[in-house]
Design an enzyme around this catalytic site. Sequence first.
Site, PDB file in Angstrom:
ATOM      1  CG  ASP A  21      41.521  40.213  36.445  1.00 25.90           C
ATOM      2  OD1 ASP A  21      41.781  39.006  36.218  1.00 25.90           O
ATOM      3  OD2 ASP A  21      41.015  40.973  35.603  1.00 25.90           O
TER       4      ASP A  21
ATOM      5  CG  HIS B 137      38.472  39.219  34.150  1.00 25.03           C
ATOM      6  ND1 HIS B 137      39.462  40.065  33.708  1.00 25.03           N
ATOM      7  CD2 HIS B 137      37.747  38.912  33.052  1.00 25.03           C
ATOM      8  CE1 HIS B 137      39.345  40.252  32.399  1.00 25.03           C
ATOM      9  NE2 HIS B 137      38.310  39.569  31.976  1.00 25.03           N
TER      10      HIS B 137
ATOM     11  CB  SER C 178      38.375  41.182  29.141  1.00 26.70           C
ATOM     12  OG  SER C 178      38.880  39.888  29.309  1.00 26.70           O
TER      13      SER C 178
END
Lengths: 353, 353
Positions: free
Chosen positions: A298, A327, A144
Site C-alpha cells: 500500500d 491499496h 480504507s
Amino acid sequence: MIENSYYTHEHHGEYELVSIGELQLEEGGVIPDCQLAVATFGELNAARDNAILVSTWYSGTHQIWRDAYIGPGHALDPSTYFIVVVDQIGNGLSTSPHNATGANAGIAMSGFPHVRIGDDVVAQERLLREHFGIETLQLVTGGSMGAQQTYEWAVRFPEKVERAAPIAGTAQNTPHDFLFTKALIDTITCDPGFAGGEYTSHEQVVDGLERHAGIWAVVGFSTEYFKTEAWRSLGFETVEQFMEQFLEPYFTAMDPNDLLTMAWKWQRGDVARHTGGDLAAALGRITAKTFVMPISEDMFFPVRDCAAEQALVPGSQLRVIDDVAGHLGLFGVSAGYMPQVDALLSELLATPA
Amino acid sequence: MIENSYYTHEHHGEYELVSIGELQLEEGGVIPDCQLAVATFGELNAARDNAILVSTWYSGTHQIWRDAYIGPGHALDPSTYFIVVVDQIGNGLSTSPHNATGANAGIAMSGFPHVRIGDDVVAQERLLREHFGIETLQLVTGGSMGAQQTYEWAVRFPEKVERAAPIAGTAQNTPHDFLFTKALIDTITCDPGFAGGEYTSHEQVVDGLERHAGIWAVVGFSTEYFKTEAWRSLGFETVEQFMEQFLEPYFTAMDPNDLLTMAWKWQRGDVARHTGGDLAAALGRITAKTFVMPISEDMFFPVRDCAAEQALVPGSQLRVIDDVAGHLGLFGVSAGYMPQVDALLSELLATPA
C-alpha cells in the site's frame, strides 16, 4: 437530483433503502431524511448476537463485499452470521448529493453538507439498533474509509464491538493522505464541466473523472503491480487496456459530487476528535479484539502508519496482507488476497471476545 | 517565444549558452540551432582528463547542482575537477519551446519536436568534444532524469565514461512512472489556459501548474516526510505554508510547454533502445565503475527497481541513500542527504577506473 444509472439495482443488485430520519451532522449541517442503503446476508439469530457490520470505502458500495468477501467458504459466511453492509453516506446509494430529493431537495448537489466519519457511524448505530434491534456486533470491518469507520466504531461504541478488523486504513488520516485526496479532488473541481457542482450530468465531468482514475492508478496500486504486469490476471493485454476498460470506466460512471463528499470525509477521519487530539487516548478506549490489517505494498496507507496505530490499540495484533496490488488489492484483484483475508478474519472471529 | 523571467541570469546566475548547431532528433524532428545552457566549475587541466559531467532532472537546472552539490568540501570539488553541468533540452535554459526564436522560431511552443534522452546525450557529447575538447569523463552523474542521461551515456559511449553515478533514477523508465508522468502532464494540458500550448504567458496556466505541484507533493516526497513534518527543517510551520511558499511557487514560475517536453522525454527513457529491447544487453555494455544510488524512501524510483538494473551492470554496486524526503531528497532538503552523496561520490572518484 440528477439521473445516474450506475446507482441502481441494475448495477448494484439487491439492497434496501432504510430511512433513519433526520441526521444532525458534526459540522453543523443536517440531512433531513437520511437514507442508508443496506445489503444483508444471512439471518439474524433469536439472540440478535450474530451480526457483523461492514462499511464501505471511497467510491465503493456493498457490491464488492457481496461479490468478493461474503459467501459460503468465506470468513464472512451467511450461514453463521448476519452480515450487514451499510453504504456510506455520499456513496451514491445512501443519501448523497446527486440523489437528494424530496425532503432532501434542499441539500442536493453543491448544497450537500459536510459529512464526517463519525456521522456515518452514528447513522449506522441508529440503523442497527432501531431497524434491526442489534446492540452488539461480533465484528466490525471495512477497508480504507471502511477502516476509518471501523476504528470510529471501536472508539465511539467500545461496548458494542466485540471484534474489529480495519483493513488498509488508519484511525487518524495522515497528512500525506490529505494531500493525495486533495489531488483527487482537484481533478474533478478543475473540470469546466463541473460547474461548481451544478452540472446536469456526470458525463459533463468525464475528463475530470478520467484524470481521477489516472491518479488512482499511480498511488492506488504499486510500482511493482505495473512492473510485473499483474493486471494481466484481469484479462488485459496492455496497461492502456487496463486503464481504458477497467479503472477509467469504474470512475467515469460515478457522480462527481458524491466522490467529493466522500473525499472531504476521508481527509478528516480522526478518532482523536473524541479525546482532544490525543490519538493514544482514543485508541486506548478500544476493547474489541482487533486485527490491524494493512496491505504490504500500500503506497498511501503504508504498513508503517498502520503499525504505529496498532501499537496503541490494547491487545491488538498487526497482521499484514501480502499483495503486490497495493491499496486497491482491496478489490480482490490478486488471487492471493482473499485467502489471506479469510484466514485472518476467521481467526479473529474464532477468538473469544 | 514568450517572456518568462524565471529563465534568466537573475534567477540562474552565471551560465553560458553554447550552440552545437543543428540537432537531428531520434523521433525525426530537428532543432535548427540547438543551444545548450552550460555552467562550469573549476578548470580543465592540460590533459583534458579531469572533467565531470552533470545532467539535470525534470524541472531542474544547473542551479541546484551549483548550490547544493558542487564546491569546496563536496565530492564535486572544482579545485580538482572541471565540472560541466549541462541543462537538458527543454528545461527552459537550453533550447526549449518557450524560448525558441531566431533559427528556432519554427519550433516554438506547441510546435516543439519530441526530444529523447538519447538526443540530450548526443548533444552533450558534441558539446564536450567540439566546444571543450573533452573526450573522456572521470564521472557522469545526475539525479532522476539526470540518472536516465547518465545511463544513456554509459551505454552509448562506454569508452568515454570512466565512472557513472545514476542517482534516484532508472535506465529504463517503468510503466508506473509512465502513468505518474501522465498524471503530471494532464494537470497542465487540461487547463483551459493552456490553449493547446499556445498560451501567451505561463501565468495563464497557473492553476494547472499548482495542481502539478500538488501531485509532486504526493508522489515526490514520502508518506513519512509528511508524517514526521520533516518540512519544518525548511522553516515552514504548516504543510500549507510548505505547499504555498515552496512547492507551488517552484512550479508556477515555470513554462508549461517546457515541462511537457521534459515529461515526454522522461516517459520514454530506455537504454534498451540500443539493443532491440534487451535491457540486460544494453546495461551489459557499461564499462564505467558504477554506483547505482537510489533514495531509500523514493516512491516512484523505488530501491527495488534500481537494484534490479544495478544487477545488470557489470561490476557495479548498489549504494542506497537513506532519506525520508524520498525522491525530492535530490534537492538536499534533508541535512543527512548531501554527506551521504558526497561520501559515495568521493569513494567512486577514488576508485581506479
